[in-house]
Every structure is written in structure tokens, then in C-alpha cells.
Scaffold this active site. Structure first.
Site, PDB file in Angstrom:
ATOM      1  N   ARG A 127      26.532 -50.019 -35.407  1.00  0.00           N
ATOM      2  CA  ARG A 127      27.677 -49.665 -36.258  1.00  0.00           C
ATOM      3  C   ARG A 127      27.545 -48.246 -36.781  1.00  0.00           C
ATOM      4  O   ARG A 127      26.425 -47.743 -36.941  1.00  0.00           O
ATOM      5  CB  ARG A 127      27.766 -50.648 -37.434  1.00  0.00           C
ATOM      6  N   ARG A 139      24.324 -50.565 -40.512  1.00  0.00           N
ATOM      7  CA  ARG A 139      23.981 -51.558 -41.535  1.00  0.00           C
ATOM      8  C   ARG A 139      22.975 -52.606 -41.045  1.00  0.00           C
ATOM      9  O   ARG A 139      22.317 -53.239 -41.832  1.00  0.00           O
ATOM     10  CB  ARG A 139      25.238 -52.255 -42.057  1.00  0.00           C
ATOM     11  N   THR A 170      33.178 -58.215 -36.673  1.00  0.00           N
ATOM     12  CA  THR A 170      34.337 -57.723 -35.926  1.00  0.00           C
ATOM     13  C   THR A 170      35.482 -58.709 -36.111  1.00  0.00           C
ATOM     14  O   THR A 170      35.356 -59.872 -35.748  1.00  0.00           O
ATOM     15  CB  THR A 170      33.969 -57.600 -34.428  1.00  0.00           C
ATOM     16  N   HIS A 224      25.109 -54.522 -31.784  1.00  0.00           N
ATOM     17  CA  HIS A 224      26.263 -53.722 -32.198  1.00  0.00           C
ATOM     18  C   HIS A 224      25.723 -52.581 -33.063  1.00  0.00           C
ATOM     19  O   HIS A 224      25.232 -52.818 -34.167  1.00  0.00           O
ATOM     20  CB  HIS A 224      27.223 -54.606 -33.005  1.00  0.00           C
ATOM     21  N   ASN A 276      23.312 -62.164 -29.311  1.00  0.00           N
ATOM     22  CA  ASN A 276      23.427 -61.022 -30.223  1.00  0.00           C
ATOM     23  C   ASN A 276      22.367 -61.153 -31.326  1.00  0.00           C
ATOM     24  O   ASN A 276      22.327 -62.162 -32.030  1.00  0.00           O
ATOM     25  CB  ASN A 276      24.844 -61.027 -30.820  1.00  0.00           C
ATOM     26  N   HIS A 295      21.880 -60.067 -36.502  1.00  0.00           N
ATOM     27  CA  HIS A 295      21.564 -60.717 -37.782  1.00  0.00           C
ATOM     28  C   HIS A 295      20.079 -60.658 -38.128  1.00  0.00           C
ATOM     29  O   HIS A 295      19.710 -60.750 -39.294  1.00  0.00           O
ATOM     30  CB  HIS A 295      22.004 -62.184 -37.765  1.00  0.00           C
ATOM     31  N   GLU A 337      27.404 -53.053 -27.996  1.00  0.00           N
ATOM     32  CA  GLU A 337      28.731 -53.155 -28.613  1.00  0.00           C
ATOM     33  C   GLU A 337      28.925 -51.938 -29.476  1.00  0.00           C
ATOM     34  O   GLU A 337      28.038 -51.596 -30.273  1.00  0.00           O
ATOM     35  CB  GLU A 337      28.729 -54.380 -29.531  1.00  0.00           C
ATOM     36  N   GLU A 386      36.267 -59.093 -22.825  1.00  0.00           N
ATOM     37  CA  GLU A 386      35.666 -60.196 -23.573  1.00  0.00           C
ATOM     38  C   GLU A 386      36.782 -60.789 -24.432  1.00  0.00           C
ATOM     39  O   GLU A 386      37.328 -60.120 -25.311  1.00  0.00           O
ATOM     40  CB  GLU A 386      34.507 -59.719 -24.459  1.00  0.00           C
ATOM     41  N   HIS A 445      32.717 -64.867 -29.996  1.00  0.00           N
ATOM     42  CA  HIS A 445      32.977 -64.759 -31.431  1.00  0.00           C
ATOM     43  C   HIS A 445      33.210 -66.141 -32.035  1.00  0.00           C
ATOM     44  O   HIS A 445      34.118 -66.855 -31.638  1.00  0.00           O
ATOM     45  CB  HIS A 445      34.156 -63.847 -31.788  1.00  0.00           C
TER      46      HIS A 445
HETATM   47  N1  PXP Z   1      31.442 -60.625 -29.303  1.00  0.00           N
HETATM   48  C1  PXP Z   1      31.761 -59.561 -30.081  1.00  0.00           C
HETATM   49  C2  PXP Z   1      32.586 -58.473 -29.491  1.00  0.00           C
HETATM   50  C3  PXP Z   1      31.306 -59.484 -31.407  1.00  0.00           C
HETATM   51  O1  PXP Z   1      31.640 -58.424 -32.170  1.00  0.00           O
HETATM   52  C4  PXP Z   1      30.483 -60.512 -31.919  1.00  0.00           C
HETATM   53  C5  PXP Z   1      29.949 -60.411 -33.306  1.00  0.00           C
HETATM   54  O2  PXP Z   1      29.064 -59.355 -33.403  1.00  0.00           O
HETATM   55  C6  PXP Z   1      30.177 -61.584 -31.070  1.00  0.00           C
HETATM   56  C7  PXP Z   1      30.685 -61.632 -29.784  1.00  0.00           C
HETATM   57  C8  PXP Z   1      29.304 -62.711 -31.523  1.00  0.00           C
HETATM   58  O3  PXP Z   1      29.979 -63.419 -32.511  1.00  0.00           O
HETATM   59  P1  PXP Z   1      29.200 -64.503 -33.367  1.00  0.00           P
HETATM   60  O4  PXP Z   1      28.142 -63.777 -34.125  1.00  0.00           O
HETATM   61  O5  PXP Z   1      30.264 -65.091 -34.224  1.00  0.00           O
HETATM   62  O6  PXP Z   1      28.612 -65.476 -32.384  1.00  0.00           O
END
Ligand code: PXP
Length: 239
Positions: free
Chosen positions: A44, A48, A100, A42, A6, A9, A69, A150, A189
Site C-alpha cells: 500500500r 501500513r 480493498t 498488497h 495473502n 495480515h 497487489e 480477479e 475477497h
Molecule cells: N483479492 C484482492 C484483490 C484483495 O484486495 C484482497 C484483500 O487484500 C483479497 C483478494 C483477499 O481478501 P480476504 O482477505 O478477504 O480473503
């Protein structure tokens, strides 16, 4: 087991100055060079971090699995159908949250989710649902027609000692049930370099979805080199 990275960030840092760097699309390319099997963003409601432009460019340049996402809203469903990511993961979304915070309320939102899943399926896009590791949530996910779930590993990731073992057990049970029901299973997550092993060792998981810990490590690993490059430019500036 797939590793899907992901890159939200990276866009969060860019948005700190509303500028053009760092570029999440470049980060996605480098993640793929590092072995990522998939890229997740993601989009949003408040844009953001990742924005529509990022998503459109990523769709053009990412040839590993692109996972969008999104919340199960009409706006996002229309965007998904237009952009055609390789898969969609439906997540809950609250404006004030930092990330999330939990799985989708599968039972409470059952009918709305079912409708959204059908629309996305009609466009030919596979759908995953981000769910808490609860047996009922797995059952209802199957019932409303998702291809994948997931499993939320946030509670496991944040817990310590005995509590963490209990949370791990919950994730394992949810995986077992989902597997029996014929669902594809992902997890994610809060996974980081010290807690990922227990989850990666579970049989039946197709992919891990990780963002924060990888971007955090990338910032530190790249720090020395970034400072060295800037210093060199400054030192050489006067000939
Ligand atoms: N899976 C989902 C559905 C998420 O919303 C996120 C965070 O955006 C992640 C995985 C990844 O989580 P992390 O950034 O804590 O690794």
C-alpha cells in the site's frame, strides 16, 4: 484450481508493535508448506502492513507464484518493474479503507489503466485486474489488454440467503463472459471456510485469492500450542 494466500495480515500484527515479529516471510514459507500455490502481498501507498523490504525478501524466497497487489500509480509501477513479481493485480486504493472495498473503476480509469498495463507488460509481467462482477467491466478489461481478471467476491461473501444466490449468479455470469473472451479468471475477497465451496465449484476459475479467513484460522489453531510453549518455559525457569 490454485489457492493463493495473502499474508498481509501477518505484517499487520507485526506493525502493531513496529517490531520484527510475526515475520510475513516465514508465514509465506509455511503457507507454501501447507500447499499454497501462490503468495499475495498488497504493497500500500502508506505501507501500513507489507513494506518494501518484505516484498524484496519474498521475491528472493518465494518460488511459487508471487502476486503483487498494487494501485495503478507511477510509484507502484516502478517498484513492480524493479522487483519483478510473477504477476501484478491492479486494485483500487483509498487511504482510509480497511481493505480493498470494491473492484477497479475500469470504465472511468480506462486510459490510465491501459497505460499502466502496457508499462508492466513491457517488463514481461502478466497483469490481472480486480473487478466487480459486471459484464461491462469484463468487456473493458479485455479491451485494455489484461491477461487475467480477479472477480470481486466480496458482495457474495457478505450476503445471506437469496441475496447471496443472486450475487453468486453475478459472479458466475462474469466468469462465463471472461472465459468466452479468453481471459484467465481468478476470484477473491471475503472467501472463508463456509462460503468458498460455491465459488470453488465454478468451472473456468484459475485461482482463489484468500487472506483474512486463513490468517484468522491460523491464529486460533496455533493458540493452544503457543500458550503451552510459553507455560513450559515459565514453569521450568526456576529449575
Ligand atoms: N483479492 C484482492 C484483490 C484483495 O484486495 C484482497 C484483500 O487484500 C483479497 C483478494 C483477499 O481478501 P480476504 O482477505 O478477504 O480473503
Amino acid at each position: 484450481m490454485k489457492l493463493c494466500v495473502n499474508v498481509d495480515h501477518v505484517a499487520t500484527i507485526r506493525q502493531a508493535r513496529r517490531g520484527i515479529e510475526p515475520e510475513p516471510v516465514f508465514a509465506a514459507g509455511l503457507a507454501v508448506l501447507g500447499g499454497a500455490d501462490g503468495i499475495t502481498v498488497h504493497l500500500r501507498e502508506d505501507r501500513r502492513h507489507i513494506n518494501d523490504r518484505d516484498l524484496n525478501i519474498l521475491r528472493e524466497v518465494v518460488f511459487v507464484e508471487l502476486n503483487l497487489e498494487m494501485a495503478a500509480t507511477h510509484e507502484m509501477t516502478d517498484i513492480a518493474i524493479k522487483v519483478m513479481p510473477d504477476m501484478v493485480t491492479l486494485v483500487p486504493e483509498k487511504r482510509q479503507e480497511l481493505t480493498t472495498e470494491g473492484g477497479v473503476d475500469v470504465i472511468g480509469q480506462k486510459e490510465h489503466l491501459k497505460e499502466t498495463i502496457e508499462k508492466i507488460h513491457d517488463a514481461g509481467i502478466p497483469v490481472s485486474l480486480f473487478i466487480n462482477p459486471h459484464i461491462m467491466d469484463v468487456d473493458v478489461s479485455k479491451e485494455i489488454g489484461v491477461d487475467m481478471v480477479e472477480i470481486h467476491t466480496g458482495l457474495y461473501s457478505n450476503a445471506k440467503g437469496k441475496r447471496q444466490e443472486e450475487e453468486l449468479h453475478r459472479v458466475m455470469e462474469a466468469v462465463k463472459i471472461a472465459d468466452k473472451l479468453g481471459l484467465m479468471i481468478n476470484a477473491g475477497h471475503g472467501l472463508n471456510y463456509s462460503n468458498v465451496r460455491n465459488i470453488a465449484a465454478i468451472d473456468g476459475i484459475r485461482g482463489l485469492y484468500i487472506g483474512h479467513s486463513i490468517i484468522s484460522r491460523a491464529v486460533l489453531i496455533g493458540m493452544k500450542e503457543a500458550v503451552r510453549e510459553m507455560k513450559e518455559i515459565i514453569v521450568r525457569a526456576k529449575g
